[in-house]
Design a protein around this motif. Sequence first.
Motif, PDB file in Angstrom:
ATOM      1  N   ILE A 157      36.088  17.649  48.120  1.00 49.90           N
ATOM      2  CA  ILE A 157      36.985  16.580  47.669  1.00 49.90           C
ATOM      3  C   ILE A 157      37.023  15.433  48.672  1.00 49.90           C
ATOM      4  O   ILE A 157      37.012  14.253  48.287  1.00 49.90           O
ATOM      5  N   ILE A 158      37.047  15.752  49.956  1.00 51.56           N
ATOM      6  CA  ILE A 158      37.172  14.697  50.977  1.00 51.56           C
ATOM      7  C   ILE A 158      35.818  14.188  51.465  1.00 51.56           C
ATOM      8  O   ILE A 158      35.758  13.324  52.341  1.00 51.56           O
ATOM      9  N   GLU A 159      34.740  14.715  50.893  1.00 47.68           N
ATOM     10  CA  GLU A 159      33.402  14.314  51.355  1.00 47.68           C
ATOM     11  C   GLU A 159      33.105  12.879  50.928  1.00 47.68           C
ATOM     12  O   GLU A 159      33.370  12.478  49.793  1.00 47.68           O
ATOM     13  N   TRP A 160      32.516  12.110  51.845  1.00 48.38           N
ATOM     14  CA  TRP A 160      32.136  10.708  51.578  1.00 48.38           C
ATOM     15  C   TRP A 160      30.660  10.566  51.932  1.00 48.38           C
ATOM     16  O   TRP A 160      30.308  10.171  53.037  1.00 48.38           O
ATOM     17  N   LYS A 161      29.811  10.865  50.964  1.00 45.13           N
ATOM     18  CA  LYS A 161      28.375  10.849  51.201  1.00 45.13           C
ATOM     19  C   LYS A 161      27.855   9.428  51.336  1.00 45.13           C
ATOM     20  O   LYS A 161      28.409   8.483  50.786  1.00 45.13           O
ATOM     21  N   SER A 162      26.763   9.315  52.063  1.00 43.57           N
ATOM     22  CA  SER A 162      26.093   8.023  52.188  1.00 43.57           C
ATOM     23  C   SER A 162      24.824   7.958  51.351  1.00 43.57           C
ATOM     24  O   SER A 162      24.347   6.878  51.012  1.00 43.57           O
ATOM     25  N   ASP A 163      24.269   9.130  51.000  1.00 40.33           N
ATOM     26  CA  ASP A 163      23.035   9.179  50.215  1.00 40.33           C
ATOM     27  C   ASP A 163      23.294   9.726  48.821  1.00 40.33           C
ATOM     28  O   ASP A 163      22.391  10.225  48.153  1.00 40.33           O
ATOM     29  N   GLY A 164      24.514   9.651  48.339  1.00 40.51           N
ATOM     30  CA  GLY A 164      24.882  10.137  47.010  1.00 40.51           C
ATOM     31  C   GLY A 164      26.292   9.680  46.672  1.00 40.51           C
ATOM     32  O   GLY A 164      26.887   8.833  47.352  1.00 40.51           O
ATOM     33  N   GLY A 165      26.837  10.256  45.613  1.00 40.45           N
ATOM     34  CA  GLY A 165      28.171   9.873  45.194  1.00 40.45           C
ATOM     35  C   GLY A 165      29.227  10.246  46.214  1.00 40.45           C
ATOM     36  O   GLY A 165      29.265  11.372  46.708  1.00 40.45           O
ATOM     37  N   ALA A 166      30.106   9.308  46.543  1.00 39.77           N
ATOM     38  CA  ALA A 166      31.203   9.562  47.478  1.00 39.77           C
ATOM     39  C   ALA A 166      32.324  10.257  46.717  1.00 39.77           C
ATOM     40  O   ALA A 166      33.038   9.630  45.929  1.00 39.77           O
ATOM     41  N   ASN A 167      32.476  11.568  46.947  1.00 42.14           N
ATOM     42  CA  ASN A 167      33.421  12.364  46.160  1.00 42.14           C
ATOM     43  C   ASN A 167      34.863  11.876  46.293  1.00 42.14           C
ATOM     44  O   ASN A 167      35.602  11.807  45.308  1.00 42.14           O
ATOM     45  N   PHE A 168      35.280  11.573  47.505  1.00 42.90           N
ATOM     46  CA  PHE A 168      36.668  11.176  47.720  1.00 42.90           C
ATOM     47  C   PHE A 168      36.986   9.874  46.975  1.00 42.90           C
ATOM     48  O   PHE A 168      38.067   9.725  46.394  1.00 42.90           O
ATOM     49  N   ALA A 169      36.037   8.940  46.992  1.00 35.83           N
ATOM     50  CA  ALA A 169      36.217   7.696  46.231  1.00 35.83           C
ATOM     51  C   ALA A 169      36.312   7.993  44.738  1.00 35.83           C
ATOM     52  O   ALA A 169      37.089   7.365  44.009  1.00 35.83           O
ATOM     53  N   GLY A 170      35.537   8.983  44.270  1.00 34.76           N
ATOM     54  CA  GLY A 170      35.597   9.374  42.861  1.00 34.76           C
ATOM     55  C   GLY A 170      36.938   9.972  42.492  1.00 34.76           C
ATOM     56  O   GLY A 170      37.472   9.714  41.401  1.00 34.76           O
ATOM     57  N   VAL A 171      37.504  10.793  43.400  1.00 36.95           N
ATOM     58  CA  VAL A 171      38.823  11.386  43.146  1.00 36.95           C
ATOM     59  C   VAL A 171      39.883  10.290  43.042  1.00 36.95           C
ATOM     60  O   VAL A 171      40.723  10.298  42.127  1.00 36.95           O
ATOM     61  N   ILE A 172      39.856   9.328  43.957  1.00 37.58           N
ATOM     62  CA  ILE A 172      40.830   8.227  43.931  1.00 37.58           C
ATOM     63  C   ILE A 172      40.657   7.400  42.650  1.00 37.58           C
ATOM     64  O   ILE A 172      41.638   7.026  41.997  1.00 37.58           O
ATOM     65  N   CYS A 173      39.404   7.130  42.308  1.00 36.00           N
ATOM     66  CA  CYS A 173      39.097   6.376  41.090  1.00 36.00           C
ATOM     67  C   CYS A 173      39.677   7.079  39.867  1.00 36.00           C
ATOM     68  O   CYS A 173      40.305   6.452  39.003  1.00 36.00           O
ATOM     69  N   TYR A 174      39.488   8.404  39.806  1.00 37.09           N
ATOM     70  CA  TYR A 174      39.983   9.158  38.646  1.00 37.09           C
ATOM     71  C   TYR A 174      41.510   9.173  38.598  1.00 37.09           C
ATOM     72  O   TYR A 174      42.100   9.103  37.515  1.00 37.09           O
ATOM     73  N   VAL A 175      42.166   9.252  39.751  1.00 36.45           N
ATOM     74  CA  VAL A 175      43.629   9.238  39.777  1.00 36.45           C
ATOM     75  C   VAL A 175      44.161   7.939  39.182  1.00 36.45           C
ATOM     76  O   VAL A 175      45.098   7.940  38.367  1.00 36.45           O
ATOM     77  N   PHE A 176      43.565   6.812  39.560  1.00 39.16           N
ATOM     78  CA  PHE A 176      43.977   5.529  38.981  1.00 39.16           C
ATOM     79  C   PHE A 176      43.703   5.496  37.479  1.00 39.16           C
ATOM     80  O   PHE A 176      44.532   5.021  36.695  1.00 39.16           O
ATOM     81  N   GLY A 177      42.537   5.985  37.080  1.00 43.49           N
ATOM     82  CA  GLY A 177      42.213   6.025  35.659  1.00 43.49           C
ATOM     83  C   GLY A 177      43.164   6.912  34.878  1.00 43.49           C
ATOM     84  O   GLY A 177      43.561   6.585  33.747  1.00 43.49           O
ATOM     85  N   LEU A 178      43.554   8.039  35.478  1.00 40.97           N
ATOM     86  CA  LEU A 178      44.468   8.964  34.813  1.00 40.97           C
ATOM     87  C   LEU A 178      45.844   8.340  34.632  1.00 40.97           C
ATOM     88  O   LEU A 178      46.481   8.509  33.577  1.00 40.97           O
ATOM     89  N   LEU A 179      46.322   7.625  35.636  1.00 42.32           N
ATOM     90  CA  LEU A 179      47.615   6.945  35.521  1.00 42.32           C
ATOM     91  C   LEU A 179      47.594   5.923  34.381  1.00 42.32           C
ATOM     92  O   LEU A 179      48.552   5.813  33.597  1.00 42.32           O
ATOM     93  N   ILE A 180      46.507   5.183  34.303  1.00 44.48           N
ATOM     94  CA  ILE A 180      46.365   4.207  33.212  1.00 44.48           C
ATOM     95  C   ILE A 180      46.337   4.914  31.868  1.00 44.48           C
ATOM     96  O   ILE A 180      46.989   4.498  30.900  1.00 44.48           O
ATOM     97  N   TRP A 181      45.582   6.014  31.798  1.00 42.36           N
ATOM     98  CA  TRP A 181      45.395   6.749  30.545  1.00 42.36           C
ATOM     99  C   TRP A 181      46.707   7.348  30.054  1.00 42.36           C
ATOM    100  O   TRP A 181      47.046   7.247  28.864  1.00 42.36           O
ATOM    101  N   VAL A 182      47.458   7.969  30.939  1.00 47.82           N
ATOM    102  CA  VAL A 182      48.707   8.626  30.550  1.00 47.82           C
ATOM    103  C   VAL A 182      49.711   7.613  30.011  1.00 47.82           C
ATOM    104  O   VAL A 182      50.408   7.865  29.017  1.00 47.82           O
ATOM    105  N   THR A 183      49.797   6.450  30.637  1.00 48.33           N
ATOM    106  CA  THR A 183      50.785   5.452  30.195  1.00 48.33           C
ATOM    107  C   THR A 183      50.378   4.758  28.900  1.00 48.33           C
ATOM    108  O   THR A 183      51.188   4.024  28.317  1.00 48.33           O
ATOM    109  N   THR A 184      49.133   4.964  28.433  1.00 48.22           N
ATOM    110  CA  THR A 184      48.720   4.388  27.153  1.00 48.22           C
ATOM    111  C   THR A 184      49.066   5.290  25.977  1.00 48.22           C
ATOM    112  O   THR A 184      48.930   4.857  24.822  1.00 48.22           O
ATOM    113  N   LEU A 185      49.480   6.521  26.242  1.00 44.59           N
ATOM    114  CA  LEU A 185      49.857   7.416  25.147  1.00 44.59           C
ATOM    115  C   LEU A 185      51.012   6.795  24.364  1.00 44.59           C
ATOM    116  O   LEU A 185      51.959   6.273  24.957  1.00 44.59           O
TER     117      LEU A 185
END
Length: 745
Positions: free
Chosen positions: A262-290
Motif C-alpha cells: 500500500i505504501i510502496e511508491w515505485k519508480s519503474d511501475g505504478g505508484a501504489n500509494f498514489a493509486g490508493v489516494i486517488c481511489y479514496v478521492f474517487g470513492l468520496l466523489i462516487w458516494v456523494t453522487t448516490l
Amino acid sequence: MAVDDFLHSSQHPLLHSNGAHAHNTNNNNKNIIFVSLAKWVLKVTMWVVFLAWVIFLLLFPTDFGTGLYDDWVDATSGTVFGETGSVLLLYSGPIIIIAFLAVPYLLLSGEDDLQVKEKKTPRFRLWTFPVLVDGPLGVVSAAELIGIILFIVFVIWAVYSYTVVNFEILPSYGDDLTLEEKRVFMLQMSAYSFGLIGLTCLAFLFLPVARGSILLRLIDIPFEHAIRYHVWVGNLTMFLLTLHGLCYMIVWAIRGIIPSEIIEWKSDGGANFAGVICYVFGLLIWVTTLPPVRKRYFELFYYTHHLYVLFIIFFALHVGDTYFSKAAGGIFLFMLDRFLRFWQSRKNVNVISTTCYPCGTVKLVLSKPGNLQYNALSFIFLRIREISGLQWHPFSVSSSPSDGKYHLSVLIKAVGDWTEKLRGKVSEESKIELPFQPHSKILASVEGPYGHESPYHLMYEKLILVAGGSGISPFLAILSDILHRTKQKKLSVPRHVLLVWAVKRSNELSLFPITDMKSICPSFSNQLNIEIQTYVTRESEPSLEENLGHEATSSSAFSISKGGGISILVGTGNKLWAGSYVIISTVGFVITLGLLNICYLNPFSISYWWYRGILLLACMVISVCIFGGLMVSLWHLWGKRTSARGENDEDGEKFNMRQHIEGVTDKDLSLGTFAHSYFVRYGCRPDFKEIFGSISDRWGPVDVGVIVCGPPTLQSSVAKECRSQSLKRRSSHPIFHFNSHSFDL
C-alpha cells in the motif's frame, strides 16, 4: 419615336438586371454545392476516424490488438515524443482530430439545416423514441440504449479477452506453479485487466461535462443532457476501479504484504500509494453522487465533486505518462472548457430588472452584449455573490433572442435556501430602491449560455409543450421565438402549438404570459394556431386572488457602473473563436511536450513513471494557461471592439425596455389573450392518453415534436404515452418525438 426610345432605354437595364440575378443565382447554387460537399467530406472523415478508434479499442484486449499496438509503438516511438507520444496519438489523437474537424464543419453549418422540410411520411428517430421510461436511468431513448448496450458489451468482451490472454501466458511462468499460485496469479492479472478497462472508460468520463465542448456542439447534445452520460460512465468507471483495487488487496492479503504494498511508491511501475489516494478521492466523489445523498445533501455533493482535481493529479502519479496518455484527450478538452468558464465567471453582470411573483418565483433580466448569441433552448449557470460566493445554479432562459439584443431573462422559483434568499433580497431591494435607479447590492456572475447548437423546436411543423410548474420558463422563450419568426415570415416555424401546463396553485398562473404576445405579432392568428391547456392540481376552484389578478412587484436599473454584460468567453459562443481556442491550445500542448522531451526528459534520461506522469499533466496545464490564455485575451479584445460598435443601439433598446416595463403590468395580461383554444381545469392532472389520442386524430400523419420540462414523474408519463401512441399508430396518425428540456443535478 419617343415610345421606342423609352422601350429601348428601359429594356436594357431590365435585361441586365435579369442577367445579374441569374448570375447571382448560379453563384449561390455553386456555393451551396460546395458547402454541402465540404460538409459531407468532413462528416465522412470524422466517422472514419471515430469508427477506426472504436475498432482499435475493441481489438486491443486481444492478441491481435496487442500486436498492432506493439508494432505502432515500435514504429513511432523513435520520434522526439517517444512512447508517450505514440500512445497519446493512438488513444487521445482521434478525439482531438475530430474536435479539429468539427470547427470547419460547424462554421459551414447553419440554422438553415433545421428548416421544416416539405411534407414527408413521418418516421421514427432513434434519439427521440423513448424505449425505457421507468427505472433508475430515467427516460432512455433508443439511441441511448444502443450506447449503453455497446458499453456493456465492450466491458464483457474486454474481460473475456483479457482472461483468455492471461490463461495463454500462464505457462510461461513455469510448470511448477501450484494450483493456489495459479489462482493468485490469475487474480492479479484480472486486477490489472480491470484497471485497463477502467482506464478506457476514463477516456470518456470528462467529455460530457465540458459544457461548451466543441464535440458536444458537433453532435448537438447540450450539457443538460450529456450530464447523465457522465453519471453512467462515472458509475461504470468507479465500479471497475473498485474491482481493480479489491483484487490487488486480496492478492496482497494472500501473500501477507498489504502494508508494504500500500505504501510502496515505485519508480519503474505504478505508484501504489498514489493509486490508493486517488481511489479514496474517487470513492468520496462516487458516494456523494448516490441519489439519496445527492438530493438530501446537495452542497456536500457539489463541493466534494471538486476533488476531481486531486483525483487527476494522483491518477497521473499512479499510472505514469504512458497510461495517462490514454485518457488525456478527454481531460484536456475538459481543462480547456474549465479555463474558459473561469474567465467568463470573473465578470460581474448587471441585473437590469427584477420581478417578484406571488407564487414564490423571481424573474431576473440580465445584461448581455449584442455579439453574444443564444437560442430559445439555452440555459445559464448563475451565482449571486451576496448570497454565496461558491454556489452556482442552472436556470433555463425564459426570453427569446428576438426579445432583445442586449438582455436575457430567467425565472427562478424559490424552492431551497439559495433561491429563498434571492427572493428575500429582491423583495427587500424593491422596497428600498427607487424605480430605474442602480441596484446597490445585486450583481451576478454568469456562465453560459449553454444549450443546443441549433433550435430543434423549429424542425417540427407541429409542437407539443408540456410543462410542470416553473418548467414553463423555457416555453416562454420558445413561444416568443416562434411568434417573432412568424412575424418575420420565416419558413422554419411550427404552425400548430399545444401547451399543456400543470401547476400546484393558481397563483403560478401569473408567470404566463410575462409579455403580451399579441404585441409581438398582431396578425399571428392567421398563420399560427396556439392551444393552451392549464391544470391547477391542488385547488378545486379558482381562488379569490386569481379573480382579482396577480400583481407582481419589480425594481429596475439601467445605469449600473459596477458590472457589465455577460462575457462572450463561452465555448458555445462564436464558432471561429471557440474553435481557434481549442486548436491553438492543442498546438501549444504539442509544442510544450516537445520542448520538455528535447530539453529535459531525453537528455537526462528521466524514466520515473510518477514523475513523467505529473510532468505530462503539467504540460497540459501550461499549454491551457499560456496558449489558451493568449486566445482568451484576443477573443476578449475582439468582443470589446465589436460590442462597442453597438453602444448606441444598446442605449436605445434600454430606453424602449424602460417604456415597456413602465407601460405593461402583469395583471393586465391573461393566458387567453392570444390562444385559439384555452381553458383551466382545477383539481385534476393532465390525462396524456386523452390529450395525445385527440392530437393523433386531429393532426394527421406528421412528425410531432414533444418537449417536456418538469419533474421526472412528468417526463416518464409523457414519454410512456409518446412510446405507446407511436407504436400502435395507424398510417393516418402522427409519430411523437420525445425531447426533454429538464435539468437535474
